[in-house]
Design a protein around this motif. Structure first.
Motif, PDB file in Angstrom:
ATOM      1  N   UNK A 156      -5.441  -9.537  17.406  1.00 20.56           N
ATOM      2  CA  UNK A 156      -5.105 -10.913  17.005  1.00 20.56           C
ATOM      3  C   UNK A 156      -5.987 -11.906  17.759  1.00 20.56           C
ATOM      4  N   UNK A 157      -6.073 -11.749  19.056  1.00 13.30           N
ATOM      5  CA  UNK A 157      -6.895 -12.649  19.865  1.00 13.30           C
ATOM      6  C   UNK A 157      -8.351 -12.607  19.421  1.00 13.30           C
ATOM      7  N   UNK A 158      -8.867 -11.418  19.179  1.00 13.98           N
ATOM      8  CA  UNK A 158     -10.250 -11.277  18.728  1.00 13.98           C
ATOM      9  C   UNK A 158     -10.479 -12.034  17.422  1.00 13.98           C
ATOM     10  N   UNK A 159      -9.621 -11.812  16.428  1.00 17.58           N
ATOM     11  CA  UNK A 159      -9.819 -12.462  15.133  1.00 17.58           C
ATOM     12  C   UNK A 159      -9.565 -13.965  15.206  1.00 17.58           C
ATOM     13  N   UNK A 161     -10.475 -15.723  17.723  1.00 20.17           N
ATOM     14  CA  UNK A 161     -11.750 -16.191  18.272  1.00 20.17           C
ATOM     15  C   UNK A 161     -12.804 -16.329  17.176  1.00 20.17           C
ATOM     16  N   UNK A 162     -12.699 -15.481  16.152  1.00 14.48           N
ATOM     17  CA  UNK A 162     -13.620 -15.568  15.007  1.00 14.48           C
ATOM     18  C   UNK A 162     -13.230 -16.678  14.017  1.00 14.48           C
ATOM     19  N   UNK A 163     -12.130 -17.384  14.282  1.00 14.11           N
ATOM     20  CA  UNK A 163     -11.719 -18.482  13.417  1.00 14.11           C
ATOM     21  C   UNK A 163     -10.581 -18.157  12.473  1.00 14.11           C
ATOM     22  N   UNK A 164     -10.009 -16.981  12.592  1.00 17.60           N
ATOM     23  CA  UNK A 164      -8.859 -16.610  11.770  1.00 17.60           C
ATOM     24  C   UNK A 164      -7.587 -17.140  12.417  1.00 17.60           C
ATOM     25  N   UNK A 165      -6.558 -17.351  11.605  1.00 19.28           N
ATOM     26  CA  UNK A 165      -5.242 -17.698  12.125  1.00 19.28           C
ATOM     27  C   UNK A 165      -4.212 -16.809  11.437  1.00 19.28           C
ATOM     28  N   UNK A 166      -3.063 -16.666  12.095  1.00 19.83           N
ATOM     29  CA  UNK A 166      -1.998 -15.839  11.519  1.00 19.83           C
ATOM     30  C   UNK A 166      -1.499 -16.521  10.259  1.00 19.83           C
ATOM     31  N   UNK A 167      -1.492 -15.765   9.186  1.00 15.26           N
ATOM     32  CA  UNK A 167      -1.067 -16.278   7.883  1.00 15.26           C
ATOM     33  C   UNK A 167       0.287 -15.697   7.471  1.00 15.26           C
ATOM     34  N   UNK A 168       0.499 -14.439   7.819  1.00 17.14           N
ATOM     35  CA  UNK A 168       1.739 -13.757   7.449  1.00 17.14           C
ATOM     36  C   UNK A 168       1.912 -12.566   8.372  1.00 17.14           C
ATOM     37  N   UNK A 172      -1.201 -10.592   9.073  1.00 21.50           N
ATOM     38  CA  UNK A 172      -2.240 -10.917   8.106  1.00 21.50           C
ATOM     39  C   UNK A 172      -2.930 -12.170   8.643  1.00 21.50           C
ATOM     40  N   UNK A 173      -4.227 -12.059   8.860  1.00 22.74           N
ATOM     41  CA  UNK A 173      -5.019 -13.152   9.408  1.00 22.74           C
ATOM     42  C   UNK A 173      -5.844 -13.763   8.271  1.00 22.74           C
ATOM     43  N   UNK A 174      -6.043 -15.087   8.335  1.00 29.71           N
ATOM     44  CA  UNK A 174      -6.761 -15.762   7.255  1.00 29.71           C
ATOM     45  C   UNK A 174      -7.778 -16.734   7.833  1.00 29.71           C
ATOM     46  N   UNK A 175      -8.947 -16.755   7.225  1.00 28.49           N
ATOM     47  CA  UNK A 175      -9.996 -17.718   7.511  1.00 28.49           C
ATOM     48  C   UNK A 175     -10.523 -18.178   6.162  1.00 28.49           C
ATOM     49  N   UNK A 176     -10.175 -19.402   5.775  1.00 30.42           N
ATOM     50  CA  UNK A 176     -10.486 -19.926   4.451  1.00 30.42           C
ATOM     51  C   UNK A 176      -9.864 -19.001   3.400  1.00 30.42           C
TER      52      UNK A 176
END
Length: 122
Positions: free
Chosen positions: A19-22, A24-31, A40-44
């Motif tokens: 979670x922390x890694x993603x 850092x890549x600009x993803x956020x928790x979506x679900x 489930x992580x989401x970026x755009x």
């Protein structure tokens, strides 16, 4: 063939670390729910599923009936219709779940052995 929302599902060893890694890549928790070992992580419009202890490796995932924001798409091709088309084309179907309507899923393997999950939630 309409396969629905696309994501990549990753079998991870440490959900919090992933979670922390993603993030850092600009993803956020979506679900998802860390208490159930998945997020489930989401970026755009890009989705990455993180699953701890559920499977090993990487899997392509399609969700018939959903758009990239998990919003309903109507009409949509039912998972059983997709399954039947692929079976008729000579593709082996594995790990089938679900009844005659509503939620259901199955897995196929691409020619290189990569699993593809078709997972309908509605």
């Amino acid at each position: 063939m309409q396969l629905g929302a696309f994501s990549i599902s990753l079998g991870v060893k440490d959900l919090a670390r992933s979670r922390t890694f993603y993030e850092t890549l600009g993803f956020s928790v979506y679900a998802g729910n860390p208490d159930h070992n998945y997020l489930i992580m989401k970026n755009d419009e890009t989705l990455v599923g993180l699953f701890q202890g559920m499977f090993d490796g990487t899997m392509l995932t399609f969700n018939p009936g959903w758009d990239q924001s998990a919003g309903p798409v109507d009409p949509f091709m039912d998972v059983r219709d997709i399954r039947d088309r692929l079976r008729d084309a000579g593709i082996e179907i594995t790990q089938e779940q679900g009844g005659e309507e509503g939620p259901g899923s199955f897995v196929v393997m691409d020619p290189d052995g990569n699993p593809i999950l078709i997972d309908q939630h509605r």
